[in-house]
Design an enzyme around this catalytic site. Structure first.
Site, PDB file in Angstrom:
ATOM      1  N   SER A   1       0.834  -1.205   0.000  1.00  0.00           N
ATOM      2  CA  SER A   1       0.000   0.000   0.000  1.00  0.00           C
ATOM      3  C   SER A   1       0.876   1.267   0.000  1.00  0.00           C
ATOM      4  O   SER A   1       1.681   1.444  -0.902  1.00  0.00           O
ATOM      5  CB  SER A   1      -0.938  -0.062   1.217  1.00  0.00           C
ATOM      6  OG  SER A   1      -1.985   0.836   1.073  1.00  0.00           O
TER       7      SER A   1
ATOM      8  N   HIS B   1      -4.556  -1.266  -4.504  1.00  0.00           N
ATOM      9  CA  HIS B   1      -5.965  -1.628  -4.236  1.00  0.00           C
ATOM     10  C   HIS B   1      -6.793  -1.534  -5.506  1.00  0.00           C
ATOM     11  O   HIS B   1      -7.915  -1.052  -5.503  1.00  0.00           O
ATOM     12  CB  HIS B   1      -6.567  -0.707  -3.164  1.00  0.00           C
ATOM     13  CG  HIS B   1      -5.778  -0.647  -1.884  1.00  0.00           C
ATOM     14  ND1 HIS B   1      -5.433  -1.775  -1.178  1.00  0.00           N
ATOM     15  CD2 HIS B   1      -5.259   0.407  -1.200  1.00  0.00           C
ATOM     16  CE1 HIS B   1      -4.738  -1.407  -0.102  1.00  0.00           C
ATOM     17  NE2 HIS B   1      -4.603  -0.096  -0.106  1.00  0.00           N
TER      18      HIS B   1
END
Lengths: 274, 245
Positions: free
Chosen positions: B116, B150
């Site tokens: 991330s 994501h």
């Protein structure tokens, strides 16, 4: 929503605490009630910025515990945790009556605000008359200089500079800051300023000190200036909040309302709030 | 270290040549969240010399590295950057001089990785959707591309990333949760996944139009028995572990 434009200098309000409030005094709401009383709105919108701690859950929970039962609309702003809401930061900040900044690392606080351009938004909020409040790192950040332990040992750090001079905090609770601050005052590398015990708050209207208050009997503030290498130290005895003899607030809602009305009348700004 | 991410962690450890490698965790993007630090030690301390750097608790001596950050980080075999908010992380890094230390660490051959925000930070640009419309933010620029994570977990991401690249963001890599990009130098060497069917995409502007080329990832686990589905539903998002060696 605050007035869209800047307000007069004397209507700009900062309340800087050496320690205390909901994160440090879970059983003593005097300073936090005082913060609420500084807003002109009947039901002020208060936004907590826990940035300096890294948005820790205990700080956020303590904020909710303190303010959720009070006459205000309380929210917190996390700059670390993703949330569903995608309200632009500038909009969120502009909606508030009070911005309350928590303690922690002042170096991280300012750097992270800068990264999100929040520093400029906070200056704008102050200029529009939003009350800026905070403790520890969240108090020193408004001054030209503070004394931080962000990297371990205490050292001077530059703040946003809305208020002149320097501030050092936890003068009784973390005494190792004080000698570092005094040494820098003496050699002229820091401007004169204030040292605050835990539980003591300075109220500034514009750039002038208006009032010194405290949530604890015996807690003190001191003003220190260096004159030709000599330190001039003056003790300031704060008004103890919650005692009716010295304080019109008295901890009662009616008294809070009364004071707000008086403030509005005195400054002739009764119609400013929507 | 994330749920469902142990295959990626094993892959990262396989890149290190030493038997008990030195590995340092930077949880800055989470605000040095305690539970994240605990998870790191639980995962890595059995096989590694594990440490972490906290930029928020440097006054409290809570077991993180306190003294010479540069000397400590430059002596590691692996630097593992945790997820969270990339803009806040880069702000705090700059305030402590960590941005330049990490650049030096990469040039020395220390393996850099993370999910991330811990992926986005190595790239020139990243798509960040946080408090407002998604926007391009600058990273450390070790990798001269953009990155979007994501990609499958958040429905609007694909469209937002395409629009950003169309509007001038550097061409780059979009990565689904559980998928890692392994770079050597600035060259993409492998795409690996902790889930069967995980994908990454190369997104670029060609003749004024957006092109999206699918890069199939190598599944790092054994093929699941027929009829059994991988536990995708319980998986926490882990995305885009960028690995540069």
């Amino acid at each position: 929503m605050r007035a869209p434009g800047p307000v007069a200098l004397e209507e700009r309000t900062i309340f800087a605490m050496g320690g205390g409030g909901f994160t440090m005094e879970p059983a003593n709401p005097l300073l936090d009630d005082y913060v609420l009383s500084l807003a002109q709105a009947k039901e002020p919108k208060i936004l907590f910025l826990p940035t300096a701690s890294g948005d820790t859950t205990p700080q956020i929970n303590a904020f909710k515990a303190r303010f959720s039962g009070r006459t205000c609309i309380a929210e917190h702003l996390s700059l670390f945790r993703l949330r569903e809401t995608r309200v632009p930061l500038a909009e969120l900040v502009a909606q508030q009556d009070i911005l309350y900044v928590g303690g922690g690392s002042m170096r991280n606080l300012l750097a992270i605000w800068r990264a999100h351009e929040l520093d400029a938004m906070l200056v704008g909020a102050w200029e529009r008359g939003t009350v800026l409040a905070g403790l520890s790192a969240g108090a020193m950040c408004w001054f030209e200089w503070g004394v931080t332990r962000s990297s371990g040992p205490p050292e001077p750090i530059e703040g946003l500079g809305l208020l002149g001079g320097s501030l050092t905090v936890h003068a009784d609770g973390e005494p190792e800051r004080l000698p570092v601050w005094l040494a820098h005052l003496r050699d002229g590398s820091l401007p004169g300023g204030w040292a605050l015990d835990d539980g003591v708050g300075l109220l500034f209207r514009g750039r002038s000190l208006d009032r010194v208050v405290s949530s604890r009997p015996g807690a003190e503030a001191q003003r220190v200036d260096a004159i030709a290498g000599e330190l001039l130290r003056r003790r300031i005895k704060p008004d103890l909040l919650g005692s009716r003899a010295t304080d019109p607030l008295g901890g009662f809602d009616e008294a809070v309302e009364e004071m707000r009305r008086v403030h509005r009348l005195r400054r002739g700004t009764g119609g400013r709030r929507s | 270290m994330e749920k469902d991410g142990s295959l990626l962690d094993d892959y990262i450890l396989s890149l290190l040549e030493r038997p008990r490698p030195k590995i340092c965790f930077l949880p800055t993007a989470s605000g040095d969240a305690d539970h994240y630090v605990v998870r790191f030690y639980r995962r890595f301390s059995p096989a590694c010399e594990a440490s972490h750097v906290s930029l928020f608790r440097r006054d409290q001596g809570t077991g993180g590295v306190e003294d010479d950050l540069a000397a400590h980080l430059l002596s590691q075999d692996l630097i593992y950057v945790g997820g969270g908010n990339m803009v806040s992380m880069l702000g705090a890094w700059r305030a402590h001089g960590l941005d330049s230390i990490l650049r030096r660490a990469w040039r020395r051959g220390i393996v850099m990785c993370g999910p991330s925000a811990g992926s986005l930070c190595w790239f020139a640009e990243a798509l960040s959707a946080f408090h407002g419309a998604p926007r391009a933010v600058r990273g450390l620029s070790l990798l001269p591309y953009s990155n979007c994570v994501h990609y499958d977990a958040e429905p609007a991401r694909r469209e937002e990333y395409h629009r950003a690249v169309a509007d001038g963001m550097t061409a780059g890599f979009a990565v689904e949760d559980g998928v890692g990009l392994h770079f050597r130098g600035t060259k993409l060497e492998r795409v690996v996944s902790s889930r069967p069917g995980g994908r990454a995409f190369l997104v670029q502007k060609k003749d004024g139009r957006i092109s999206e080329a699918c890069l199939d990832a190598e599944y790092l686990g054994a093929a699941p028995p027929a009829g059994e589905r991988p536990p995708l539903a319980q998986a926490l998002p882990l995305a885009g572990a960028a690995v540069a060696a």
